[in-house]
Design a protein around this motif. Sequence first.
Motif: not given
Length: 299
Positions: A44, A46, A230, A261, A264, A268
């Motif tokens: 996960d 991403g 995501q 996750i 990510a 991000e």
Amino acid sequence: EDRFARLRRRVSSGLGASLLSIFRRGALTQDDWDELEETLLLADVGAAASDALLADLRARLRADPEAEPRELLRAALLDVVDPGLDRTLAFGEPGRGETDAVIVVGVNGVGKTTTVGKLARVLVAEGRTVVLGAADTFRAAAADQLETWGARVGVPVVRAHADGADPASVAFEAADRARDDSVDVLLVDTAGRLQNKQGLMDELGKIVRVVSKVSPPREVLLVLDATTGQNGLTQARVFGQVAPLTGIVLTKLDGTAKGGIVLAVQRELGVPVKFVGLGEGADDLAPFDPHGFVDSLLG
Ligand code: GDP
């Protein structure tokens, strides 16, 4: 007990095991790189964060060919999950007579109410007084659930007097009560029905505005369910339009979630992960520990 022990046990049987076997082989072949990428995607992390991480790892290997690839990966992972953002709650000293307000936002079902309850427990243990505001007036069950948490943790809950009351007026009443009683921290639980995005955003905006009139919110915490992968990134962008998010709480990391996750989210969003939820119980909220987390990923 190490709060990350449970997470470590579970993750190390997934990502950690694969990474270990890849890095045990010495110099990395193209197959190893492919496997590494696949492992990150399955965990996960991403596509964007995986690409960036692998590019970083290649650069580190070029710069330091003698180093252990595993240690370089550890450094690369740490750079992502610990980008130097402040992970502490921006609170003043307890007992100074001013209220630090916290608005907790997120989509329904991610664990907002549970997180508010657990966070109240943490704050009370730190010697702070706390009031909870049940501003999810859409579902009476949500306020009932918050009241159960209030009773469990020993803190008062301000809720609507009637079904369908204006969430902002409940938030205002809770802020007022917190100020009148010189309570250290106000935690406002909110609704998260994404079906009517504009309505939800207007409602949250109003809550933030009315609370600000009484006590400027120190924190707007976004709760994300780690098992939704995501999707969390999309949710964060939507909620970030209402108010600048000051922190993320990643829940359900004890469940089927792959820890990736976290990477990510951290890469991000530019918002620090401040807490992680590791279960449904009152003590299952832990401050996010980047080193412990990376150790858990690497096994
Ligand atoms: P809300 O709709 O966002 O307020 O979500 P709730 O707080 O009602 O939580 C939804 C469900 O997720 C409940 O069954 C919680 O017990 C569960 N939950 C919340 N946090 C965690 C967590 O960290 N781990 C696990 N396993 N379950 C959680």
